[in-house]
Motif scaffolding. Structure first.
Motif, PDB file in Angstrom:
ATOM      1  N   UNK A  64       0.821  -1.207   0.000  1.00  0.00           N
ATOM      2  CA  UNK A  64       0.000   0.000   0.000  1.00  0.00           C
ATOM      3  C   UNK A  64       0.857   1.260   0.000  1.00  0.00           C
ATOM      4  N   UNK A  65       1.880   1.232   0.897  1.00  0.00           N
ATOM      5  CA  UNK A  65       2.746   2.411   0.945  1.00  0.00           C
ATOM      6  C   UNK A  65       3.516   2.577  -0.368  1.00  0.00           C
ATOM      7  N   UNK A  66       3.958   1.411  -0.936  1.00  0.00           N
ATOM      8  CA  UNK A  66       4.678   1.496  -2.205  1.00  0.00           C
ATOM      9  C   UNK A  66       3.764   2.008  -3.310  1.00  0.00           C
ATOM     10  N   UNK A  67       2.501   1.539  -3.274  1.00  0.00           N
ATOM     11  CA  UNK A  67       1.554   2.014  -4.282  1.00  0.00           C
ATOM     12  C   UNK A  67       1.328   3.515  -4.146  1.00  0.00           C
ATOM     13  N   UNK A  68       1.155   3.943  -2.889  1.00  0.00           N
ATOM     14  CA  UNK A  68       0.960   5.377  -2.682  1.00  0.00           C
ATOM     15  C   UNK A  68       2.203   6.160  -3.095  1.00  0.00           C
ATOM     16  N   UNK A  69       3.381   5.618  -2.703  1.00  0.00           N
ATOM     17  CA  UNK A  69       4.615   6.296  -3.090  1.00  0.00           C
ATOM     18  C   UNK A  69       4.777   6.315  -4.595  1.00  0.00           C
ATOM     19  N   UNK A  70       4.399   5.169  -5.244  1.00  0.00           N
ATOM     20  CA  UNK A  70       4.507   5.117  -6.698  1.00  0.00           C
ATOM     21  C   UNK A  70       3.591   6.152  -7.348  1.00  0.00           C
ATOM     22  N   UNK A  71       2.368   6.241  -6.837  1.00  0.00           N
ATOM     23  CA  UNK A  71       1.468   7.249  -7.382  1.00  0.00           C
ATOM     24  C   UNK A  71       2.015   8.660  -7.148  1.00  0.00           C
TER      25      UNK A  71
END
Length: 980
Positions: free
Chosen positions: A545-552
């Motif tokens: 989730x954090x990686x997805x948010x960071x990726x976004x």
């Protein structure tokens, strides 16, 4: 020291003592300080690091100071101090790491804060830390003579002792580096970490070799157990290889009695035992009275030679028995060591077997777990079959009820049909009776027929519908019976399968009871693994989730950055072109200012030479070529404006300078060339202004061409060549007189110099004594010899010149010959002037040396300058000489004499200098070791400064010679196509 840091919770006392130690003057003391400080950083209080950071710069300065020494402990201290500085910086950046580097895996993960960037940076810092450790390791080994047993000597142990701390640090750093690299490979692509893998492989090889070499040294065997690294480095591209990694563990045995004292104790005990044995044998043979009465010689003389021989043989036998016992003891010790090694191998094999059994139990547990899951699935299938059977029975009962209802309805329809038939019969009877009264009741009859007809049709329709319904019910009943039969067969087979499954489940439950103990053993482990798996899943989900948010976020930032970069690029292109416009505008203003100054009346008084104009024109032409190249690069790549702007500024400066210099040169030229030169300068300025104006317009910047400026500069250069002077500012008819005058002046200067030297020699003999008189006599004597050799050379040069003039002038006069060969004549005049000037300067330098105000180096340089000037005179004299001329041979012989005399002056000067320096030698008898060491370091610094200064002076000398050559060529009108 370690206990003191824990007692006072810091290291203030330690540093207060260290600051009073002469660490900069004693390398061994500095080495031992590094060892103690390393131990304090590892085992001292945690505040030691905070109290020591303030001294980090002093340690760096000390490291650089000791680095100047290439022998002894100098390099060792320098590298050790660098290691301590690196260790302090590492622990300052990573405060979670203790001084001894002992951390668990959980603490290591917390140190990186579960961030891959932190792990990446931490790995790089550990690589740097380990590199410093390995450098010290290798430097210590390279400073020892490994062909000798250096580990048992005091000097060798002094150098090897700090390596124990280095080995402890290296084992932890290697373990943490491997774990961090596996963690990085699980998060980043392999290509990104190629540099990390290459650097780890290099350090792995070095550390493995150093551990192996250290384990073979006798000094380490009794103090520390050094681990051995695996044969091959870990494969980070395979994640399962982490389970094969074994952390290296350094074992330090408990401190017991000093091992050095044990052999001495054994030796003393053996010596005491031997002495007591010898005393007992002595008393047995000579009697106890001998020891009490040493003056009883009768008993001594009574022993014969056979008793002595027997005693000696007995002692030899006892010695042999002791040796045999010693050999047996050694053999038994060796056997015990072999047995212990075998026992260790057996224990290792047993440990491996236990690990294998544990792995098998885990595999069996996994198999049973899978089989249990399969049985659960079968049981669930059976339950589903039973539920489906119950559903089928329920549906069969519903069909039976439906069939009963349909059957009742069919019976009711049959009964209604029978009633209708009965009614029909009754009606028929009534019709038969009514026929008798047909005439009376005709109307009723028709009504009855109509009603009967409707009733009959209705009855037929109902009977057809009932028949269709009955057929449908019969078919459904047959299908229901068939389905019921199938369900009954399925129920019977399911019942049988259920009985078989129950039997198999009972047997499996028995087996499960037998395996319950093994399952209970692994139950807790499985629960822990499930909890850990759940934790990992939660962590992974959070990370995803954090990686997805960071990726976004990063994608959004990347899009913003790309749009910003495009805007910046557009803005940069606009600003670059604006900068180009501003530079071109300033350059145009500079050229227009130069054009305006051409018409300025104040500029009319300025004059210039054609040579200066040619040099400016050449520089401007080269700048135009560079400007053309830079312009082409700018057109191909608008971002390459950085190379165009300097060329524009230099172009404007050189063109303006050329225009002003051309105008100044035209003021000294004849009318026609001056007008052409001035007109060409104006045309060149106009073309330059046009070119710069084209660069300022975006539409014409691509078509701007500076070839017209190059053409104008070439024409200006051609006019300047026409205006160059041809020879000296002397009339040709006066060259012959000038040659004779210069040769006569040179001879007079040499005679005057010789007279001055004789006068100085007389004064030195009258006023100096001792070494100074000897030195001055030798130097002035060699200078006198040089003056005599130069005088002979000048006379030989005159004779050769006279011969050249007589043989080459023909019917012309000598003056006409000199005028005809003006270049050669000018060379003779220049060489004569140089010889006379050199003689005068050398006499002045010798006078200063004799008076004690000058230096010997000045005198040597002057003598060499005179030799160079005479060589120039010889070369100028023999240019037109016949190679078989006798005067030419005399001149060459005189030249060799000058060279020998010059060498004599240099040799006498060097000898005098060394003699004076020996007299002024230093006295080191009253100096201490520290003072000598300090002066030695100062001398080394002075040597480096003098070497640097010597290099700079040589470069300056080369530039001066180059400039002198250029100025001499300009002054004397040298040309490339000249005669010499």
């Amino acid at each position: 020291c370690i206990l003191g840091t824990h007692h006072e919770k810091g290291a203030q006392t330690f540093w207060s003592v260290v600051n009073r130690l002469p660490l900069s003057g004693n390398a061994v003391l500095c080495w031992k300080f590094c060892h103690v400080f390393h131990k304090l950083l590892r085992d001292g209080h945690s505040n030691v690091l905070k109290d020591s950071v303030r001294y980090k710069n002093e340690l760096s300065d000390m490291s650089r100071m000791w680095g100047h020494l290439s022998e002894g402990y100098g390099q060792l201290c320098s590298i050790y101090l660098k290691l301590l500085r690196t260790k302090m910086e590492f622990h300052t950046k990573n405060p979670r790491f203790p001084g001894n580097l002992q951390m668990s895996d959980r603490q290591l993960d917390e140190a990186g804060e579960n961030d891959v960037n932190n792990f990446f940076q931490l790995t790089v810092e550990m690589f740097d830390y380990l590199e410093c450790e390995l450098n010290l390791f290798q430097t210590v080994f390279s400073s020892l003579d490994m062909s000798r047993s250096v580990s048992v000597t005091a000097a060798g142990q002094c150098r090897l002792a700090p390596l124990i701390q280095v080995i402890l640090d290296c084992s932890h750093l290697y373990d943490y580096t491997v774990k961090l690299l596996f963690k990085l490979h699980s998060c980043l692509p392999a290509d990104t970490l190629q540099g990390h893998r290459d650097r780890f492989l290099e350090q792995f090889r070095k550390l493995k070799d150093l551990f192996y070499r250290s384990s073979n040294l006798q000094y380490f065997k009794r103090l520390i157990q050094i681990p051995q690294l695996p044969e091959n480095p870990p494969n980070f591209l395979r994640a399962s290889a982490l389970s094969e990694h074994i952390s290296p563990v350094v074992v330090i045995p408990a401190e017991a009695s000093s091992p050095d004292s044990e052999p001495i104790t054994d030796l003393v005990e053996m010596d005491t035992a031997s002495q007591s044995l010898f005393d007992n044998k002595f008393d047995d043979i000579f009697g106890s009275s001998f020891s009490s009465d040493p003056f009883n010689f009768n008993s001594q003389n009574g022993m014969n030679k056979d008793d002595k021989d027997r005693l000696i043989e007995q002692l030899y036998g006892e010695i042999a028995a002791l040796k045999e016992e010693l050999e047996n003891f050694k053999a038994e010790s060796a056997r015990g060591a072999v047995q212990l090694r075998g026992r260790a191998s057996e224990l290792e094999a047993e440990l491996a077997e236990q690990r294998h059994l544990k792995q098998q139990a885990q595999d069996e547990s996994e198999f049973l777990r899978a089989e249990l899951e399969e049985l659960k699935k079968q049981r669930e299938d059976t339950e589903k079959a039973q539920r489906s059977l119950t559903e089928i029975e329920r549906r069969a009962q519903a069909n039976e009820q439906r069939y009963s209802k349909l059957k009742e309805k069919y019976s009711e329809l049959v009964q209604n049909h029978a009633d209708l038939l009965r009614k029909n019969a009754e009606v028929t009877k009534q019709v038969t009776a009514a026929r008798q009264a047909q005439g009376d009741v005709e109307r009723e009859k028709k009504e009855l027929e109509d009603s009967f007809q409707r009733v009959s049709e209705q009855a037929q329709r109902k009977s057809q519908e009932q028949a269709e319904v009955l057929d449908t019910l019969k078919r459904e009943l047959a299908a229901s019976r068939q389905e019921l039969q199938v369900l009954q067969g399925t129920l019977e087979s399911s019942t049988q399968a259920g009985e078989e499954q129950s039997t198999r489940i009972a047997s499996l439950e028995q087996e499960r009871d037998s395996l319950s103990q093994a399952a209970e053993q692994h139950g807790e482990e499985m629960a822990a693994l499930r909890a850990e798996l759940q934790q990992l899943r939660d962590t992974l989900s959070r990370k995803q989730e954090s990686s997805k948010m960071e990726l976004e976020t990063l994608q959004t930032q990347l899009r913003d950055k790309e749009s910003g970069e495009r805007a910046l690029q557009r803005r940069l292109a606009e600003e670059q072109f604006a900068l180009l416009q501003g530079t071109a505008r300033e350059a145009e203003r500079m050229v227009q200012d130069a054009l305006g100054r051409l018409e300025d009346p104040a500029h009319i008084g300025c004059t210039g030479s054609a040579d200066c104009l040619l040099s400016r024109t050449l520089a401007a032409s080269e700048c135009v070529e560079r400007l053309r190249d830079a312009h082409g690069k700018y057109l191909s790549n608008r971002a390459a404006v950085g190379s165009l702007l300097p060329c524009l500024a230099l172009f404007a400066h050189l063109v303006s300078d050329t225009l002003l210099q051309g105008s100044a040169t035209s003021h000294m030229a004849p009318m026609e060339p001056a007008d052409r030169l001035l007109e060409m300068c104006k045309q060149c300025g106009s073309e330059a202004v046009s070119y710069l104006s084209a660069l300022q317009d975006p539409g014409t910047v691509e078509g701007a061409d500076c070839s017209l400026v190059t053409t104008c500069l070439g024409r200006i250069s051609a006019i300047g060549e026409e205006l160059r002077p041809r020879g000296l500012d002397v009339k040709q008819e006066e060259l012959g007189d000038l040659v004779d005058k210069e040769m006569a002046a040179t001879a007079a200067a040499i005679e005057t110099a010789a007279a001055r030297i004789e006068e100085m020699l007389s004064k030195a003999r009258a006023g100096d004594t001792g070494v100074k008189l000897e030195v001055n006599e030798r130097i002035l004597g060699s200078c006198t010899g040089l003056m005599q050799a130069i005088h002979v050379l000048v006379l030989a040069s005159k004779d050769l010149q006279r011969e050249i003039v007589e043989s080459g002038r023909g019917v012309a006069s000598p003056k006409e010959f000199y005028a005809k060969n003006s270049r050669w004549t000018e060379g003779l005049i220049s060489a004569s002037k140089a010889v006379g000037w050199g003689a005068t300067v050398m006499v002045d330098a010798a006078d200063l040396v004799v008076q004690g105000k000058g230096t010997f180096e000045e005198l040597m340089v002057c003598s060499r300058e005179i030799a160079a000037s005479t060589a120039q005179l010889v070369a100028a004299s023999k240019v037109k000489a016949d190679k078989d001329s006798a005067n030419l041979c005399k001149l060459q012989q005189a030249s060799r004499g000058v060279n020998q005399a010059t060498a004599g002056v240099v040799a006498s000067t060097k000898a005098g200098k060394s003699q004076v320096e020996e007299k002024d030698s230093m006295d080191f008898s009253s100096m201490t070791l520290t003072q000598i060491k300090r002066q030695e370091m100062d001398s080394q610094v002075r040597v480096l400064e003098l070497e640097n200064q010597l290099q700079k002076e040589r470069q300056k000398l080369g530039e001066l010679r180059k400039k002198h050559y250029e100025l001499a060529g300009v002054a004397e009108g040298w040309e490339e196509d000249g005669e010499w």
